[in-house]
Design a protein around this motif. Structure first.
Motif, PDB file in Angstrom:
ATOM      1  N   VAL A  62     -73.842 -26.045 -26.629  1.00  0.00           N
ATOM      2  CA  VAL A  62     -72.919 -26.981 -25.974  1.00  0.00           C
ATOM      3  C   VAL A  62     -73.693 -27.632 -24.818  1.00  0.00           C
ATOM      4  O   VAL A  62     -73.477 -27.349 -23.636  1.00  0.00           O
ATOM      5  CB  VAL A  62     -71.645 -26.264 -25.483  1.00  0.00           C
ATOM      6  N   ILE A  63     -74.640 -28.495 -25.198  1.00  0.00           N
ATOM      7  CA  ILE A  63     -75.491 -29.192 -24.226  1.00  0.00           C
ATOM      8  C   ILE A  63     -74.858 -30.554 -23.947  1.00  0.00           C
ATOM      9  O   ILE A  63     -74.614 -31.331 -24.875  1.00  0.00           O
ATOM     10  CB  ILE A  63     -76.927 -29.377 -24.767  1.00  0.00           C
ATOM     11  N   CYS A  64     -74.622 -30.842 -22.682  1.00  0.00           N
ATOM     12  CA  CYS A  64     -73.825 -32.023 -22.333  1.00  0.00           C
ATOM     13  C   CYS A  64     -74.510 -32.919 -21.306  1.00  0.00           C
ATOM     14  O   CYS A  64     -75.349 -32.457 -20.515  1.00  0.00           O
ATOM     15  CB  CYS A  64     -72.465 -31.595 -21.778  1.00  0.00           C
ATOM     16  N   ASN A  65     -74.114 -34.184 -21.330  1.00  0.00           N
ATOM     17  CA  ASN A  65     -74.421 -35.125 -20.259  1.00  0.00           C
ATOM     18  C   ASN A  65     -73.157 -35.312 -19.424  1.00  0.00           C
ATOM     19  O   ASN A  65     -72.058 -35.439 -19.979  1.00  0.00           O
ATOM     20  CB  ASN A  65     -74.855 -36.477 -20.830  1.00  0.00           C
ATOM     21  N   LEU A  66     -73.306 -35.292 -18.126  1.00  0.00           N
ATOM     22  CA  LEU A  66     -72.168 -35.455 -17.212  1.00  0.00           C
ATOM     23  C   LEU A  66     -72.365 -36.711 -16.367  1.00  0.00           C
ATOM     24  O   LEU A  66     -73.471 -37.000 -15.914  1.00  0.00           O
ATOM     25  CB  LEU A  66     -72.049 -34.244 -16.283  1.00  0.00           C
ATOM     26  N   ARG A  67     -71.277 -37.443 -16.172  1.00  0.00           N
ATOM     27  CA  ARG A  67     -71.298 -38.595 -15.267  1.00  0.00           C
ATOM     28  C   ARG A  67     -70.101 -38.493 -14.334  1.00  0.00           C
ATOM     29  O   ARG A  67     -68.976 -38.230 -14.788  1.00  0.00           O
ATOM     30  CB  ARG A  67     -71.219 -39.917 -16.035  1.00  0.00           C
ATOM     31  N   ARG A  68     -70.360 -38.699 -13.061  1.00  0.00           N
ATOM     32  CA  ARG A  68     -69.283 -38.687 -12.070  1.00  0.00           C
ATOM     33  C   ARG A  68     -68.289 -39.808 -12.354  1.00  0.00           C
ATOM     34  O   ARG A  68     -68.675 -40.947 -12.580  1.00  0.00           O
ATOM     35  CB  ARG A  68     -69.866 -38.889 -10.672  1.00  0.00           C
ATOM     36  N   ARG A  69     -67.012 -39.473 -12.375  1.00  0.00           N
ATOM     37  CA  ARG A  69     -65.981 -40.495 -12.556  1.00  0.00           C
ATOM     38  C   ARG A  69     -65.688 -41.158 -11.214  1.00  0.00           C
ATOM     39  O   ARG A  69     -65.722 -40.504 -10.170  1.00  0.00           O
ATOM     40  CB  ARG A  69     -64.704 -39.873 -13.108  1.00  0.00           C
ATOM     41  N   LYS A  70     -65.369 -42.438 -11.259  1.00  0.00           N
ATOM     42  CA  LYS A  70     -65.040 -43.139 -10.024  1.00  0.00           C
ATOM     43  C   LYS A  70     -63.642 -42.752  -9.590  1.00  0.00           C
ATOM     44  O   LYS A  70     -62.752 -42.605 -10.411  1.00  0.00           O
ATOM     45  CB  LYS A  70     -65.124 -44.654 -10.255  1.00  0.00           C
ATOM     46  N   PHE A 116     -62.536 -32.491 -16.077  1.00  0.00           N
ATOM     47  CA  PHE A 116     -62.345 -33.850 -16.609  1.00  0.00           C
ATOM     48  C   PHE A 116     -61.772 -34.808 -15.569  1.00  0.00           C
ATOM     49  O   PHE A 116     -61.830 -36.019 -15.759  1.00  0.00           O
ATOM     50  CB  PHE A 116     -61.460 -33.793 -17.859  1.00  0.00           C
ATOM     51  N   ARG A 117     -61.254 -34.275 -14.507  1.00  0.00           N
ATOM     52  CA  ARG A 117     -60.850 -35.126 -13.392  1.00  0.00           C
ATOM     53  C   ARG A 117     -62.088 -35.698 -12.690  1.00  0.00           C
ATOM     54  O   ARG A 117     -62.091 -36.845 -12.247  1.00  0.00           O
ATOM     55  CB  ARG A 117     -60.031 -34.281 -12.409  1.00  0.00           C
ATOM     56  N   GLN A 118     -63.144 -34.900 -12.610  1.00  0.00           N
ATOM     57  CA  GLN A 118     -64.322 -35.306 -11.840  1.00  0.00           C
ATOM     58  C   GLN A 118     -65.440 -35.902 -12.682  1.00  0.00           C
ATOM     59  O   GLN A 118     -66.243 -36.687 -12.174  1.00  0.00           O
ATOM     60  CB  GLN A 118     -64.861 -34.106 -11.057  1.00  0.00           C
ATOM     61  N   TYR A 119     -65.514 -35.546 -13.981  1.00  0.00           N
ATOM     62  CA  TYR A 119     -66.667 -35.953 -14.775  1.00  0.00           C
ATOM     63  C   TYR A 119     -66.259 -36.533 -16.130  1.00  0.00           C
ATOM     64  O   TYR A 119     -65.247 -36.139 -16.718  1.00  0.00           O
ATOM     65  CB  TYR A 119     -67.598 -34.764 -15.047  1.00  0.00           C
TER      66      TYR A 119
END
Length: 515
Positions: A507-515, A480-483
């Protein structure tokens, strides 16, 4: 007066003349005996369960035994009869009695089914053995390797798994592709077990798939063990048949877990035809190295057989329960975005104050109280173990709520039942990590006493629990720090099947890089 021979001849005549009727009488007599056993007849439960084990077999076959247990105790109270000689107990005060360090209440025939054969001889492990003395001897040999300080000596190896895990997830995030995060969490757990056990990853993260069909093989073993475990007297007629061992090749040539373990060992050492382990690297911090060193310095304390049995147990049991807990954490956080935001804020605050390493260390994670609450609450709401932790009533018998249960009666507690105890956990169906953060010291102690049953109890508490806890404490905050993590379809629930372990899919997920 008729002789014994005359009586036998009359019986033989009756059997020939009325075979069907006699079988029916015997079956009915057995069913009635099951139902009306003293001490058990007045304990409530499903009607069919009092007569036959088939009700319980069906509950396990459906994969719903954990939910059945919770609902039955809601309906009937503290005691539920779930088979002719099985009583499920809900009152937490029996936890330290059934699962004491003295082991007065011994394990049942459910457990030995989950063991291996080595050189065509059945070999019990720490989980499967019913013999308390054997368990004590074996645990003394290996217990120190599972101590938290010893495991943390390999923290850099876990960090390498986390870095690889994040880089593989980045492939999905960069392409905006959905990822089966539940499967990848198990790949991660397998590779961490490899580092702790063999000082090498097992290839799951690198290949991004079930290596050598291990996950599928373990699933099949658990299905057999959970179903046959309800009628363990059938095991000697099935896979436990002595003829099976004689006619089949040795298990180390075809059982995926054992084959995989031996392959991993042989990457570091050699096992000769007589079973002797040689050329082992004894300098590392992994379990193979530690135990190989003990064997080389004092063969009486550790044999090749000991090493193979304990290492294969790590491979068999080391990833499933951890992966189940990790999936639960992700799933519940995604369904409770306000809780996810609190956790992310806690991570960000620690980041901005310069308190976090890359990846986050175990010590740093222990300073995050809300993370602690999230992990505890997820495992409370979805324990990895979903069947009764069975024990035999000792010779003197026991009285529970006015019912005297004679020696040999099978009793136990299902963690799903105690984890949903409304007196200890108000609104038990609610995911509320705050309950672990806001509780008084006294409340926390009561809650922990129930929660600890997730790992078993007494002398038989899961020896690998520290491995799971380290993994979760490190990988969840780093994720959760990174995505930013979200379910691809938040309205669609996961699919849970309980065959001893309460495995989830979906548990199918979408991930987005956090700024």
């Amino acid at each position: 007066m008729a002789s014994v021979v005359d009586v036998l001849q009359q019986v033989q005549h009756l059997v020939k003349q009325y075979p069907v009727q006699i079988v029916v009488v015997l079956v009915v007599t057995n069913l009635l005996w099951n139902k009306f056993q003293p001490g058990l007849v007045s304990i409530p439960g499903p009607t069919a369960a009092a007569y036959t084990k088939l009700w319980r077999v069906y509950s396990v076959w459906r994969g719903s035994a954990h939910l059945d247990a919770v609902n039955l105790h809601k309906k009937h109270g503290n005691l539920v009869r779930i088979a002719p000689n099985h009583v499920s107990v809900a009152d937490p005060k029996w936890i330290p009695i059934f699962y004491s360090t003295k082991e007065d209440y011994t394990k049942t025939g459910f457990y030995p089914i989950q063991s291996i054969s080595w050189k065509k001889n059945p070999e019990m492990n720490l989980f499967s053995t019913r013999d308390p003395e054997y368990h004590r001897i074996e645990k003394r040999k290996v217990g120190n390797a599972y101590a938290l300080p010893r495991l943390l000596e390999s923290e850099e190896a876990i960090d390498s798994c986390i870095n690889l895990f994040m880089s593989r997830l980045d492939e999905f995030a960069s392409q905006s592709k959905a990822v089966d995060l539940g499967a990848w969490l198990q790949y991660f757990a397998f590779d961490v077990v490899g580092e702790f056990t063999f000082a090498s990853k097992l290839g799951f993260l690198e290949q991004g798939q079930d290596v050598d069909g291990m996950m599928k093989a373990i699933e099949g073993m658990l299905i057999y063990a959970s179903l046959c475990g309800q009628v363990p007297e059938l095991h000697p007629l099935l896979l436990g048949n002595p003829l099976f061992a004689k006619l089949m090749p040795a298990m180390e040539t075809w059982n995926q877990v054992l084959v995989f373990t031996l392959k991993a060992i042989n990457n570091r050492a050699s096992i000769k035809r007589d079973g002797e382990l040689i050329n082992a690297d004894s300098e590392g911090r992994d379990m193979l190295s530690r135990w190989a060193y003990v064997k080389s310095s004092n063969p009486d304390k550790m044999s090749t057989r000991d090493i193979v049995v304990h290492l294969s147990t790590n491979v068999f049991a080391g990833s499933d329960t951890t992966a189940i807990a990790l999936r639960a954490i992700i799933y519940f956080l995604c369904h409770h975005p306000q809780c996810m935001q609190k956790l992310v804020q806690e991570i960000d605050d620690a980041e901005h104050s310069g308190q976090l390493s890359h990846p986050i260390s175990y010590k740093e994670a222990t300073d995050m109280p809300y993370l602690y609450g999230v992990l505890k609450e997820s495992m409370r709401l979805h324990p990895s173990v979903g069947l009764l932790m069975e024990r035999h009533v000792p010779a003197q018998g026991v009285e529970i709520d006015g019912h005297f249960l004679k020696a040999g009666t099978i009793v136990g507690i299902n963690p799903w039942v105690t984890n949903h105890n409304a007196e200890v956990f108000p609104d038990p169906e609610q995911f509320r990590p705050e309950r672990w953060v806001e509780a008084s010291e006294q409340q926390l102690k009561v809650m922990d006493n129930l929660w600890e049953l997730n790992f078993g109890g007494g002398a038989r508490k899961c020896i690998g629990r520290n491995i799971s806890w380290i993994e979760m404490m490190k990988v969840i905050p780093e994720l959760f720090r990174q995505y930013t993590v979200e379910l691809t379809d938040s309205k669609k629930g996961w699919h849970v099947v309980n065959h001893w372990f309460t495995q989830q899919e979906g548990v199918i997920c979408n991930l987005r890089r956090r700024k």
